[in-house]
Scaffold this motif. Structure first.
Motif: not given
Length: 460
Positions: A70-74, A419-424, A437-446
Motif C-alpha cells: 500500500a502506498d499513496g492514499m486519500a 520495526y518492519k524495515g519499511s516505508e510510511l 490515515f497512514i500505511n506501513i508498506q511492509q507488511p501492508g497495514i493501514t
C-alpha cells in the motif's frame, strides 16, 4: 519514551516565511517524545493511539484479498458521515505474493474489460487501487474492494477538486514479453498487452472495479504524484527518476482529464545548469532563493521509443532528484525530492504560482535540503495538516518516520516505524482533521491515528 536524536530546527528555518509556507506562527505546547509501541508497529506521542483497519492478505468484501505494498492514499467524505479511502498498491505483475487473488481460478474469472492490462491471463497488472468505506462512529471498515486493476506500480497520486483520485503508475514499461529488471524474484518475465506509465482516475462513488482509462495526454513516464489547481484545473506532476522532470498539464476542459490538453515541463530562467540535485560541488542550487519558472511544451507526451524526460532535457528542462510527493498548501505546491542534496538525504521545493504574488510568472524555491539524516531522510509522500504544518513520510527503511514541518522550519517527529524495515506512505487526514490515515508498506497495514490534535495546533 523512545529516545530521539532528531535536531529540532533546520539551519535555514527562516526560509519558510519567504516561501510562504503559512502566515501563522505556531508554538508547541508539548514536547513530542514518542512512546515505544508494545505491538511493534508504530511509535506515537503520548496521548495518541492507532487502530489497524486493513491488512495485506485479509479477505475483502468483494471476495478478493487485500493486496500488498500500500502506498499513496486519500480520504473522501460521504454525506452519511462515512469516509471513503482510496489506496494505491505499488505492485509489479510478477509479485504474486502481493496479489489479491485467492487462486488461479479466481483470477481466470476476471472480466478483461475491467482490467487495464490482462497480461494474457497469466501476468495481469497487479497494481491499482482498493477502496475502503470506514465508519468513524463504529471505527470499522464496512466495505473493502478492488477499484482499479491491471495497472503496475501505482505509487502515489492525488485528489482533484471535483472529488476523485488520480492514481499514478511509477513505471514506463512497454507492451510485449520481456524480462524485468528486479532480480530478487523468481519469475522475471511478464506479458504486457498494454503500454504503461499513465495516470488513471478513480471515483470514490465506484462500487467495484472502475473502467481503466489511461490519461495519455498527461504523459507517459514514471509518475509519482499530482496536485490540482482548483480554479484552472492545472495539474502539477512529479516524476520519480534520479534525473526526472517536473510537469504541469493544462487540460482542454478543466475537470475532465479524458478530453486531453497540453503537457509542459518546468525550466528555470536564471539557472544555467538546470540541475537542482546538488550532487556536484561545481554549482550548488541555493536555499531560499526564488527562481522564475517557465514552461516547455512537450510535443510527444505519449512517447514510446524515447523516454519523455529526454524530450524535455533537449529543451533545457530542469532536472530533479526523484521528485515524489506533492501537496498544495496556501495556494503553493510543495514537493519532495527523495535523493536530492549533497548527501542525498532529500530536498523539499516550493512552486509558487504567479497569481499568489500578483505576478505574471511562477517561481521555484528550494526550502529544505537535509544535511543530516537525523533531520530528514528520503522524504516521499507529503500532506498538509489541518493546523498549517506539513507532514512528510520518509522512505528510509528501518528509520522511516512521519515528520512534521512548521512555518519556522522546525522539524518534529510525529511517528516512527522502526520495526518492519519499511516505508510510511499515504498519510492523509479526514475532513474533520481528527483522523489521520497512514500505511506501513511492509507488511501492508493501514492505520487510523487519533489523539489530542489540539496540542499541535496551539497558536502563540
Amino acid at each position: 519514551m523512545r529516545s530521539w536524536t532528531r535536531r529540532r530546527f533546520l539551519q535555514t528555518s527562516a526560509t519558510f516565511f519567504g516561501a510562504g509556507l503559512t502566515h501563522k506562527v505556531w508554538s508547541r505546547g508539548v514536547t513530542l517524545d514518542l512512546v515505544a509501541d508494545p505491538n511493534q508497529l508504530i511509535d506515537l506521542p503520548d496521548g495518541f493511539s492507532y487502530q489497524v483497519i486493513s491488512e495485506n492478505g485479509a479477505m475483502m468484501s468483494d471476495g478478493y484479498k487485500v493486496p500488498g505494498l500500500a502506498d499513496g492514499m486519500a480520504a473522501f467524505s460521504r454525506q452519511d458521515g462515512r469516509i471513503v479511502l482510496i489506496r494505491n498498491h505499488e505492485i509489479m505483475p510478477f509479485e504474486f505474493h502481493y496479489q489479491p487473488f485467492i487462486d488461479d481460478a479466481q483470477k481466470a474469472r476476471l472480466n478483461p474489460e475491467l482490467v487495464y492490462d490482462y497480461g494474457g491471463g497469466e501476468t495481469p497488472g497487479l497494481g491499482g487501487t482498493t477502496t475502503l468505506v470506514f465508519n468513524p462512529k463504529t471505527k470499522t471498515v464496512e466495505e473493502e474492494y478492488l477499484s482499479l486493476l491491471g495497472t503496475e506500480v501505482n505509487c502515489a497520486g492525488g485528489t482533484t477538486p471535483w472529488g476523485t483520485w488520480v492514481s499514478c503508475e511509477e513505471t514506463s514499461n512497454k507492451a510485449g514479453v520481456g524480462t524485468d529488471e528486479v532480480k530478487r524474484f523468481r519469475l522475471l518475465r511478464s506479458t504486457r498487452e498494454k503500454n504503461h506509465g499513465y495516470n488513471f482516475e478513480v471515483s470514490p462513488d465506484s462500487k467495484g472495479l472502475s473502467q481503466p482509462i489511461p490519461l495519455q495526454a498527461m504523459g507517459r513516464f514514471d509518475h509519482e504524484a499530482i496536485a490540482v489547481e482548483p480554479k484552472t484545473g492545472t495539474v502539477y506532476q512529479t516524476e520519480d527518476r534520479n534525473d526526472g522532470l517536473f510537469y504541469r498539464f493544462l487540460p482542454k476542459q478543466p475537470g475532465n482529464l479524458t478530453q486531453g490538453g497540453k503537457l509542459q515541463a518546468l525550466t528555470l530562467k536564471n539557472w544555467s545548469s538546470q540541475d537542482t540535485r546538488n550532487w556536484s560541488a561545481k554549482q550548488t542550487f541555493p536555499l531560499n532563493q526564488r527562481f522564475e519558472a517557465q514552461w516547455i511544451t512537450m510535443e510527444d507526451p505519449n512517447a514510446l521509443e524515447t523516454e519523455l524526460r529526454f524530450q524535455g532535457k533537449k529543451k533545457n528542462a530542469t532536472i530533479f532528484a526523484r521528485a515524489e510527493g506533492i501537496c498544495v498548501h496556501d495556494g503553493r505546491y510543495y514537493f519532495t525530492c527523495t535523493t536530492g542534496g549533497k548527501n542525498k538525504h532529500g530536498q523539499i521545493f516550493c512552486l509558487t504560482p504567479g497569481a499568489i504574488n500578483g505576478d505574471s510568472a511562477d517561481h521555484l524555491t528550494l526550502v529544505v535540503e537535509s544535511q543530516n539524516p537525523e533531520d530528514l531522510r528520503r522524504p516521499d509522500n507529503i500532506t498538509s495538516t489541518p493546523w498549517g504544518d506539513i507532514f512528510v513520510c520518509e522512505d528510509a527503511g528501518d528509520k522511516s518516520s512521519l515528520i512534521g514541518l512548521t512555518a519556522e522550519g522546525q522539524l518534529y517527529p510525529f511517528a516512527h516505524a522502526p520495526y518492519k524495515g519499511s516505508e510510511l506512505a499515504g498519510a492523509c487526514f479526514d475532513a474533520t482533521g481528527q483522523l489521520l490515515f497512514i500505511n506501513i508498506q511492509q507488511p501492508g497495514i493501514t492505520l487510523v491515528i487519533t489523539g489530542p490534535w489540539d496540542k499541535l495546533s496551539k497558536t502563540g
